[in-house]
Design a protein around this motif. Structure first.
Motif, PDB file in Angstrom:
ATOM      1  N   ILE A  54       1.350  -0.974  -0.054  1.00 37.60           N
ATOM      2  CA  ILE A  54       0.155  -0.326   0.073  1.00 37.60           C
ATOM      3  C   ILE A  54       0.956   1.176   0.237  1.00 37.60           C
ATOM      4  CG2 ILE A  54      -1.573   1.404   1.348  1.00 37.60           C
ATOM      5  CD1 ILE A  54      -2.366  -1.464   2.674  1.00 37.60           C
ATOM      6  N   GLU A  55       0.466   1.543  -1.482  1.00 38.48           N
ATOM      7  CA  GLU A  55       1.336   3.237  -1.463  1.00 38.48           C
ATOM      8  C   GLU A  55       0.693   4.641  -0.508  1.00 38.48           C
ATOM      9  OE1 GLU A  55       3.551   6.360  -4.389  1.00 38.48           O
ATOM     10  OE2 GLU A  55       2.757   4.497  -4.643  1.00 38.48           O
ATOM     11  N   ARG A  56       1.631   4.935   0.597  1.00 33.69           N
ATOM     12  CA  ARG A  56       0.379   6.290   1.699  1.00 33.69           C
ATOM     13  C   ARG A  56       1.833   7.654   1.754  1.00 33.69           C
ATOM     14  NH1 ARG A  56      -1.458   3.430   4.425  1.00 33.69           N
ATOM     15  NH2 ARG A  56      -0.189   2.907   6.735  1.00 33.69           N
ATOM     16  N   LEU A  60       6.182   3.298   1.458  1.00 39.28           N
ATOM     17  CA  LEU A  60       5.512   2.189   0.734  1.00 39.28           C
ATOM     18  C   LEU A  60       5.126   1.121   2.352  1.00 39.28           C
ATOM     19  CD1 LEU A  60       7.546   1.071  -2.329  1.00 39.28           C
ATOM     20  CD2 LEU A  60       4.667   1.472  -1.947  1.00 39.28           C
ATOM     21  N   PHE A  61       4.056   0.121   2.608  1.00 46.49           N
ATOM     22  CA  PHE A  61       3.984  -0.619   3.642  1.00 46.49           C
ATOM     23  C   PHE A  61       2.947  -1.512   2.608  1.00 46.49           C
ATOM     24  CE2 PHE A  61       3.230   4.164   4.977  1.00 46.49           C
ATOM     25  CZ  PHE A  61       4.163   4.085   6.371  1.00 46.49           C
ATOM     26  N   VAL A  62       3.505  -2.987   3.684  1.00 44.04           N
ATOM     27  CA  VAL A  62       3.249  -4.131   3.448  1.00 44.04           C
ATOM     28  C   VAL A  62       1.394  -4.157   3.967  1.00 44.04           C
ATOM     29  CG1 VAL A  62       2.846  -6.703   4.187  1.00 44.04           C
ATOM     30  CG2 VAL A  62       5.056  -5.191   4.123  1.00 44.04           C
ATOM     31  N   ASP A  63       0.834  -4.396   2.683  1.00 48.36           N
ATOM     32  CA  ASP A  63      -0.794  -4.775   2.491  1.00 48.36           C
ATOM     33  C   ASP A  63      -1.477  -5.598   3.308  1.00 48.36           C
ATOM     34  OD1 ASP A  63      -3.133  -4.866   2.026  1.00 48.36           O
ATOM     35  OD2 ASP A  63      -3.436  -4.644  -0.278  1.00 48.36           O
ATOM     36  N   PRO A  64      -2.254  -6.009   4.629  1.00 47.93           N
ATOM     37  CA  PRO A  64      -2.313  -6.726   5.497  1.00 47.93           C
ATOM     38  C   PRO A  64      -3.102  -7.566   4.299  1.00 47.93           C
ATOM     39  CG  PRO A  64      -3.011  -4.838   6.547  1.00 47.93           C
ATOM     40  CD  PRO A  64      -2.311  -4.519   5.193  1.00 47.93           C
ATOM     41  N   ALA A  65      -3.801  -8.027   2.874  1.00 47.22           N
ATOM     42  CA  ALA A  65      -3.922  -8.923   2.439  1.00 47.22           C
ATOM     43  C   ALA A  65      -3.062  -9.582   2.329  1.00 47.22           C
ATOM     44  CB  ALA A  65      -4.787  -8.326   1.088  1.00 47.22           C
ATOM     45  N   ASN A  66      -1.929  -9.693   1.610  1.00 48.26           N
ATOM     46  CA  ASN A  66      -1.388  -9.945   2.070  1.00 48.26           C
ATOM     47  C   ASN A  66      -1.014 -11.563   3.128  1.00 48.26           C
ATOM     48  OD1 ASN A  66       0.403  -9.585  -0.159  1.00 48.26           O
ATOM     49  ND2 ASN A  66       1.407  -7.924   0.871  1.00 48.26           N
ATOM     50  N   PHE A  67      -1.826 -11.205   4.035  1.00 50.58           N
ATOM     51  CA  PHE A  67      -1.415 -12.575   5.361  1.00 50.58           C
ATOM     52  C   PHE A  67      -1.764 -13.384   4.489  1.00 50.58           C
ATOM     53  CE2 PHE A  67      -1.028  -8.647   8.080  1.00 50.58           C
ATOM     54  CZ  PHE A  67       0.710  -7.876   7.511  1.00 50.58           C
ATOM     55  N   VAL A 133      10.794  -0.799   1.309  1.00 50.67           N
ATOM     56  CA  VAL A 133      11.341   0.082   0.383  1.00 50.67           C
ATOM     57  C   VAL A 133      11.651  -1.061  -0.750  1.00 50.67           C
ATOM     58  CG1 VAL A 133      12.121   2.210   2.205  1.00 50.67           C
ATOM     59  CG2 VAL A 133      13.845  -0.704   1.179  1.00 50.67           C
ATOM     60  N   ARG A 134      12.146  -0.283  -1.498  1.00 50.74           N
ATOM     61  CA  ARG A 134      12.178  -0.945  -2.930  1.00 50.74           C
ATOM     62  C   ARG A 134      14.029  -0.948  -3.826  1.00 50.74           C
ATOM     63  NH1 ARG A 134       7.546  -2.445  -7.615  1.00 50.74           N
ATOM     64  NH2 ARG A 134       8.764  -4.445  -8.608  1.00 50.74           N
ATOM     65  N   PRO A 135      14.646  -1.236  -2.890  1.00 49.50           N
ATOM     66  CA  PRO A 135      15.999  -0.748  -4.123  1.00 49.50           C
ATOM     67  C   PRO A 135      16.214  -0.689  -5.867  1.00 49.50           C
ATOM     68  CG  PRO A 135      16.036  -1.913  -2.483  1.00 49.50           C
ATOM     69  CD  PRO A 135      14.551  -2.305  -2.258  1.00 49.50           C
ATOM     70  N   ASN A 136      14.990  -1.968  -5.659  1.00 50.82           N
ATOM     71  CA  ASN A 136      16.029  -2.520  -6.925  1.00 50.82           C
ATOM     72  C   ASN A 136      14.358  -3.642  -7.645  1.00 50.82           C
ATOM     73  OD1 ASN A 136      16.343  -5.248  -5.463  1.00 50.82           O
ATOM     74  ND2 ASN A 136      18.401  -4.683  -5.225  1.00 50.82           N
TER      75      ASN A 136
END
Length: 188
Positions: A54-56, A60-67, A133-136
């Motif tokens: 989720i971008e806010r 960037l944050f982990v989307d709890p829907a992943n769980f 974060v997404r460095p690559n």
């Protein structure tokens, strides 16, 4: 024989259908003891779907829907009776020890199991949002404490706090049945 016994325990077909189960178990134990995750041996467990964020406000944050992607795996583990699994593992221990020796790994099944379980119990229960974060190409944890953890612990973190607690509870029950004193979680 191993496949049949695991099926009786209710272990899912995607695991029992794999080849060389004892050798696979040896690799998993050895890797877990070092805090690693044996991707090749457990590739069949990769959950469906993609890792979502989720971008806010530019973060960037982990989307709890992943769980939820991991709920089935954790439920499958929960369904395995620790007493019955301990009985089977104890019976197979000489074969697993032999497979561990073939790997050239130090220790035996019980010592590697204990070390892996301690690593699982050392995974923090993170209930607040987890920034990445997404460095690559791949995402990494923004929190250095989470990012410095081994692959096994990072995988467990991706399952979400409720699933981590369920896995840890099963590990504690299994350790008690196996007679493996884990004490206070902390890496050996």
């Amino acid at each position: 024989f191993v496949r049949q016994q695991l099926t009786v325990l209710g272990v899912p077909d995607n695991l029992t259908g794999q080849e060389e189960l004892v050798r696979r178990a040896a690799v998993v134990l050895e890797n877990a003891a070092r805090g690693e995750y044996p991707r090749r041996q457990l590739a069949f467990l990769v959950p469906k779907g993609h890792f979502a964020v989720i971008e806010r406000d530019g973060r960037l944050f982990v989307d709890p829907a992943n769980f939820a992607r991991y709920d089935g795996l954790v439920s499958a583990l929960d369904a395995v009776d620790p007493h019955q699994f301990a009985r089977l593992l104890t019976f197979l221990m000489p074969l697993v020890d032999e497979a561990i020796a073939e790997l050239g790994a130090a220790g035996n099944a019980k010592s590697l199991l204990a070390a892996g379980m301690v690593r699982v119990l050392d995974v923090p229960i993170v209930t607040e949002e987890i920034e990445v974060v997404r460095p690559n190409v791949l995402y990494v944890y923004a929190d250095p404490d989470l990012e410095q953890r081994g692959a096994l612990q990072k995988l467990l973190l991706r399952t979400g706090p409720a699933n981590v607690q369920r896995v840890q509870a099963w590990v504690r029950r299994f350790a008690a049945v196996m007679g493996i004193p884990l004490g206070t979680p902390g890496l050996p």
